[in-house]
Enzyme design. Structure first.
Site, PDB file in Angstrom:
ATOM      1  N   HIS A  22       0.609  -1.118  -0.229  1.00 53.28           N
ATOM      2  CA  HIS A  22      -0.153   0.212  -0.071  1.00 53.28           C
ATOM      3  C   HIS A  22       0.893   1.214  -0.057  1.00 53.28           C
ATOM      4  O   HIS A  22       2.048   1.156  -0.006  1.00 53.28           O
ATOM      5  CB  HIS A  22      -0.960   0.043   1.217  1.00 53.28           C
ATOM      6  CG  HIS A  22      -0.333  -0.222   2.502  1.00 53.28           C
ATOM      7  ND1 HIS A  22       0.613   0.735   3.076  1.00 53.28           N
ATOM      8  CD2 HIS A  22      -0.477  -0.950   3.654  1.00 53.28           C
ATOM      9  CE1 HIS A  22       0.871   0.564   4.130  1.00 53.28           C
ATOM     10  NE2 HIS A  22       0.237  -0.687   4.444  1.00 53.28           N
ATOM     11  N   CYS A 134       1.511  -6.972  16.071  1.00 53.82           N
ATOM     12  CA  CYS A 134       2.747  -6.741  16.157  1.00 53.82           C
ATOM     13  C   CYS A 134       3.884  -7.575  15.845  1.00 53.82           C
ATOM     14  O   CYS A 134       5.118  -7.716  15.629  1.00 53.82           O
ATOM     15  CB  CYS A 134       2.850  -6.325  17.693  1.00 53.82           C
ATOM     16  SG  CYS A 134       2.074  -4.938  18.141  1.00 53.82           S
ATOM     17  N   CYS A 148      -4.792  -4.481  21.877  1.00 58.55           N
ATOM     18  CA  CYS A 148      -3.567  -3.919  21.536  1.00 58.55           C
ATOM     19  C   CYS A 148      -3.843  -2.442  20.896  1.00 58.55           C
ATOM     20  O   CYS A 148      -4.460  -2.361  20.037  1.00 58.55           O
ATOM     21  CB  CYS A 148      -2.791  -4.785  20.404  1.00 58.55           C
ATOM     22  SG  CYS A 148      -1.538  -3.916  19.519  1.00 58.55           S
TER      23      CYS A 148
END
Ligand code: MSP
Length: 491
Positions: A22, A134, A148
């Site tokens: 992206h 992560c 998170c």
């Protein structure tokens, strides 16, 4: 004899191949490309590394979802990242894949065995919270409402026996190294963040996962029941690509890295875990870690679930490579988060590229084309001391900005020179002189103004080279042929 050339080793992160690239990935790679091209321009020997990170749990999950085996899946996506490099006109020296068993795996295994030999790897039972986003064990302080903070997902509770790396052993040393800028973290706010994090205490970190849960990763060399943790594997790319396993000449020449460029999301891995590993290995530390901000879309985090992911291929298709490079480099302040909107993109495009730069080049080259005296081309020389001084000042500011990773400021200063030239044209009105061809004195003046402007434009093209390589080349061609053509059609 010429002096030994300075070397410059610069890297991007290696990107996860759980999804196609992206605009965020494009952004980091473009920043690194600009620095690599700039350092080549300074005469340095540059090694620019990028690549793909292919062993994470996230990648395996994405492959399963797509109904493909991991090998087939990662190859397909990795190709897209290489295609992006082409489309963005990136001039990298090398591309590393962590699934490359010949180039990458031997280094990872060598590192593992060395860390173990040093007594820095040990096994223990562990219960913790694992965030797949992560790809790391996280703690309660990384959570908000049980999720998170970075990925807004609940972590998994995992209890397993893993190998740990004695990161805590290096905490004090790391703090000193960062404090004293032996590893320079840019910008300063990020350096402070890292130091605060270290001051809270560093715990040893899990460096493996059970093989049964992650068959796709690199196995621990002397324990077939364990897989090497994805970040241990990934960070090693920076030396595997240079041939650390064989202690190759390339490794000896280019290591340590001059700049690791990363997004702020992965700064801790690069400024704590990676230097910790290097200290344990007894290897030199990277000189600079530059952490840039994130791109948001209409003020929001870019995410698949929000459906706002910007595809760089589509943007390039619509506006062209250099327009995309320009927007990201000029609009986004590299030390902070920056916003992308189509409206902002078109505004910048029309104001700065179609008007500012495009207009100046078109005006001057068209005049040169019309006034060609006795059919000979104009000399590209400078006789106006004010303009000459302005060009020199611009170069100074430009170099200072780039040395400080202030990409946008380097462009701002280049565009100030463009405006200066516009004002010079308005003042001298060389087109009025066009009607007065008979007077030799006027002709001389007219020639001088056009020569001065051509000279300024050639410096502008030189400044644009690392940022907009194709446009720079097109301007140089126009200067050579003194024939005008449109650089950026208006939207
Ligand atoms: N594989 C790890 C990195 C290992 S490096 C040894 C990883 N990969 S990633 O695909 O998630 O890419 C992260 C990097 O992509 C970020 O650090 C940043 O450079 C870039 N970006 C990802 N999203 C971004 C934005 N929204 N904006 C700007 N850059 C972004 O983490």
């Amino acid at each position: 004899m010429s002096e030994k050339r300075k070397k410059f080793y610069i890297t991007t992160p290696i990107y996860y191949v759980n999804d196609k690239p992206h605009i965020g990935h494009a952004y980091t790679t473009i920043l690194v490309d600009v620095l690599a091209r700039y350092h080549r321009f300074l005469g340095e020997e540059v090694f620019f590394l990028t690549g793909t990170d292919e062993h994470g749990a996230k990648v395996v999950m994405a492959a399963e979802k797509a109904g493909k085996n991991p090998k087939e899946f990662v190859s397909e996506i990795s190709i897209k990242f290489r295609k992006l490099i082409k489309v963005l006109n990136i001039f990298n020296s090398n591309f590393i894949r962590t699934t490359d068993k010949k180039r990458h795996w031997p280094t990872v295994k060598k590192i593992w065995l060395k860390l173990k030999e040093k007594g820095d790897i040990y096994k223990k039972q562990y219960k913790g919270l694992y965030c797949v986003g992560c790809e790391a064990f996280i703690t309660k302080k990384d959570l908000k409402d049980g999720k998170c903070i970075s990925h807004q997902k609940e972590p998994e509770i995992i209890e397993e026996e893993n190998y740990f790396f004695k990161l805590s052993k290096y905490a004090k040393k790391l703090e000193r190294i960062i404090q004293k800028n032996e590893i320079k973290i840019i910008p300063q706010v990020r350096k402070n963040e890292v130091l605060n994090f270290i001051k809270q205490g560093l715990e040893d970190i899990s460096f493996s996962r059970p093989r049964k849960d992650l068959k796709w990763a690199i196995p621990v060399p002397d324990d077939s029941s364990a897989s090497i943790y994805v970040w241990t594997d990934a960070l090693s790319n920076y030396i595997s690509a240079l041939g650390y396993a064989k202690n190759s000449d390339k490794f000896k020449k280019f290591w340590p890295a001059d700049v690791h460029c990363v997004g702020k999301d992965i700064l801790k891995f690069h400024s704590i875990i990676w230097p910790g590993m290097l200290l344990s290995l007894g290897l030199p530390l990277p000189k600079t870690i530059f952490a840039h901000g994130h791109i948001t879309i209409n003020g929001q985090k870019m995410s698949k679930s929000l459906g706002n992911v910007i595809d760089p291929f589509e943007l390039v298709e619509k506006y062209g490579t250099d327009a995309v490079r320009y927007f990201l480099l000029r609009e986004i302040s590299p030390f902070e988060d920056g916003d992308f909107t189509h409206q902002k993109f078109e505004q910048r495009y029309n104001a700065d590229l179609a008007n500012g730069l495009g207009n100046l080049v078109a005006r001057v080259i068209t005049m040169a084309e019309k006034v060609k005296i006795q059919n000979s081309k104009f000399k590209i020389t400078i006789q106006n001391s004010k303009l000459k001084k302005e060009i020199e000042t611009t170069w100074r500011k430009y170099k200072k900005a780039l040395n400080e990773f202030k990409f946008n400021e380097a462009l701002i200063t280049t565009w100030e020179l463009i405006s200066f030239c516009d004002r010079y044209i308005e003042k001298e009105k060389p087109w009025e002189l066009l009607t007065n061809n008979k007077q030799q004195t006027t002709n001389n003046k007219q020639q001088e103004v056009i020569s001065n402007l051509l000279y300024a434009i050639s410096d502008i093209a030189e400044m644009l080279k690392p940022f907009l390589p194709e446009t720079s080349e097109r301007i140089f061609n126009q200067l050579k042929n003194q024939k005008s053509e449109i650089l950026f059609p208006r939207f």
